[in-house]
Design a protein around this motif. Structure first.
Motif, PDB file in Angstrom:
ATOM      1  N   GLU A   1       0.857  -1.183   0.000  1.00 28.22           N
ATOM      2  CA  GLU A   1       0.000   0.000   0.000  1.00 28.22           C
ATOM      3  C   GLU A   1       0.893   1.233   0.000  1.00 28.22           C
ATOM      4  OE1 GLU A   1      -2.541  -0.272   3.388  1.00 28.22           O
ATOM      5  OE2 GLU A   1      -3.934  -1.626   2.408  1.00 28.22           O
ATOM      6  N   LEU A   2       0.820   2.018  -1.051  1.00 29.99           N
ATOM      7  CA  LEU A   2       1.654   3.203  -1.222  1.00 29.99           C
ATOM      8  C   LEU A   2       0.760   4.427  -1.323  1.00 29.99           C
ATOM      9  CD1 LEU A   2       4.543   4.340  -1.810  1.00 29.99           C
ATOM     10  CD2 LEU A   2       4.016   4.005  -4.242  1.00 29.99           C
ATOM     11  N   SER A   3       0.900   5.355  -0.389  1.00 24.54           N
ATOM     12  CA  SER A   3       0.103   6.587  -0.396  1.00 24.54           C
ATOM     13  C   SER A   3       0.983   7.740  -0.855  1.00 24.54           C
ATOM     14  CB  SER A   3      -0.467   6.881   0.997  1.00 24.54           C
ATOM     15  OG  SER A   3      -1.385   5.874   1.375  1.00 24.54           O
TER      16      SER A   3
ATOM     17  N   GLY B   1      -3.834  13.280  -3.842  1.00 24.06           N
ATOM     18  CA  GLY B   1      -3.440  12.170  -2.997  1.00 24.06           C
ATOM     19  C   GLY B   1      -4.197  10.901  -3.340  1.00 24.06           C
ATOM     20  N   LYS B   2      -3.480   9.802  -3.407  1.00 27.17           N
ATOM     21  CA  LYS B   2      -4.069   8.508  -3.695  1.00 27.17           C
ATOM     22  C   LYS B   2      -3.309   7.429  -2.936  1.00 27.17           C
ATOM     23  CE  LYS B   2      -7.456   8.700  -6.864  1.00 27.17           C
ATOM     24  NZ  LYS B   2      -7.681  10.139  -6.781  1.00 27.17           N
ATOM     25  N   THR B   3      -4.038   6.385  -2.534  1.00 23.35           N
ATOM     26  CA  THR B   3      -3.402   5.178  -2.039  1.00 23.35           C
ATOM     27  C   THR B   3      -3.487   4.131  -3.136  1.00 23.35           C
ATOM     28  OG1 THR B   3      -3.913   5.620   0.293  1.00 23.35           O
ATOM     29  CG2 THR B   3      -3.438   3.343  -0.315  1.00 23.35           C
TER      30      THR B   3
ATOM     31  N   TYR C   1     -11.396  -1.410   4.125  1.00 28.66           N
ATOM     32  CA  TYR C   1     -11.428  -1.065   5.551  1.00 28.66           C
ATOM     33  C   TYR C   1     -10.219  -0.210   5.927  1.00 28.66           C
ATOM     34  CZ  TYR C   1     -10.905  -1.601  10.594  1.00 28.66           C
ATOM     35  OH  TYR C   1     -10.722  -1.361  11.934  1.00 28.66           O
ATOM     36  N   LEU C   2      -9.030  -0.605   5.485  1.00 35.22           N
ATOM     37  CA  LEU C   2      -7.827   0.151   5.813  1.00 35.22           C
ATOM     38  C   LEU C   2      -7.852   1.540   5.191  1.00 35.22           C
ATOM     39  CD1 LEU C   2      -5.204  -2.703   5.443  1.00 35.22           C
ATOM     40  CD2 LEU C   2      -5.845  -1.542   7.559  1.00 35.22           C
ATOM     41  N   GLU C   3      -8.394   1.652   3.989  1.00 30.72           N
ATOM     42  CA  GLU C   3      -8.514   2.960   3.349  1.00 30.72           C
ATOM     43  C   GLU C   3      -9.421   3.873   4.158  1.00 30.72           C
ATOM     44  OE1 GLU C   3      -8.305   6.196   0.805  1.00 30.72           O
ATOM     45  OE2 GLU C   3      -6.996   4.446   0.947  1.00 30.72           O
TER      46      GLU C   3
ATOM     47  N   PRO D   1      -5.288   8.717   4.488  1.00 29.96           N
ATOM     48  CA  PRO D   1      -4.149   9.644   4.532  1.00 29.96           C
ATOM     49  C   PRO D   1      -4.369  10.926   3.743  1.00 29.96           C
ATOM     50  CG  PRO D   1      -3.705   7.828   3.029  1.00 29.96           C
ATOM     51  CD  PRO D   1      -4.992   7.500   3.737  1.00 29.96           C
ATOM     52  N   HIS D   2      -5.399  10.964   2.868  1.00 30.66           N
ATOM     53  CA  HIS D   2      -5.613  12.114   2.007  1.00 30.66           C
ATOM     54  C   HIS D   2      -6.605  13.104   2.602  1.00 30.66           C
ATOM     55  CE1 HIS D   2      -3.706   9.101  -0.353  1.00 30.66           C
ATOM     56  NE2 HIS D   2      -4.775   8.368  -0.357  1.00 30.66           N
TER      57      HIS D   2
END
Length: 203
Positions: free
Chosen positions: A69-71, A122-124, A195-197, A202-203
């Motif tokens: 997972e890269l944000s 911003g994107k994951t 769920y983690l998003e 983070p955005h």
């Protein structure tokens, strides 16, 4: 296996002068960021700067069953060239903005067009591998699926030969903020990814 959070780079908050990016996974993968710059959202790499990741990153990619997972945020480039965001040696597992300006895996599997627009707010980007199929998600939504091709896999897709992983690259045209990176030694389900998003946003 690795958890780097740009807004909590010390493990107890954000320090704009931090020279170590603390691994929140508890596995000891702290990263030396001396000479690099932070903003309020994370680590800002510019003009060909790069950050070598701990061995745990490459070791996990070698297993061929993993989730990354890269944000990232505020990508820009001074010209259209293949520019790495996340890279393994020999590009065996790499995420690029390719020369056409698209977000791609290994500069050939297009995940999204017009990377600058996609990544601006911003994107994951979540990438899962089960050794047969690669799935790509943007902010928890499935965006692309690609199958490993046997002949290709035996050559440039040979994850078992990965020796290092890093953020950024040698190209001097890219600017981007890294808000976070999480690497798991298993394939997360689509429900877990969503769920983690929703949990970290983070955005």
């Amino acid at each position: 296996q690795l958890w780097l959070d740009g807004r909590n780079n010390t493990g107890s908050g954000h320090d704009g002068n931090a020279v170590t990016w603390t691994d929140l996974s508890g596995k000891g993968g702290d990263v030396n960021t001396s000479g690099l710059s932070w903003n309020d959202d994370g680590l800002r790499l510019a003009a060909g700067q790069m950050l070598e990741l701990p061995d745990a990153a490459a070791d996990t990619i070698k297993t061929e069953r993993f989730t990354v997972e890269l944000s990232i945020k505020d990508f820009s480039a001074s010209e259209k060239r293949d520019t790495p965001l996340l890279r393994a040696d020999n590009d065996r597992f790499s995420c690029y903005v390719n020369s056409a300006g698209n977000l791609a895996q290994k500069s050939s599997i297009v995940i999204a067009n017009d990377a600058a627009s996609v990544l601006n707010g911003g994107k994951t980007l979540t990438m899962t591998s089960d050794g047969d199929t690669l799935n790509f998600y943007l902010n928890g939504v499935l965006a692309k699926t690609a199958k490993y091709e046997p002949l290709t896999k035996s050559a440039t897709w040979d994850h078992s030969a990965v020796n290092w992983m890093r953020l950024g690259g040698t190209d001097g045209v890219t600017n981007v903020t890294y808000q976070g990176l999480r690497i798991y030694d298993r394939v997360l389900s689509e429900e877990e990814i969503r769920y983690l998003e929703e949990l970290y946003q983070p955005h």
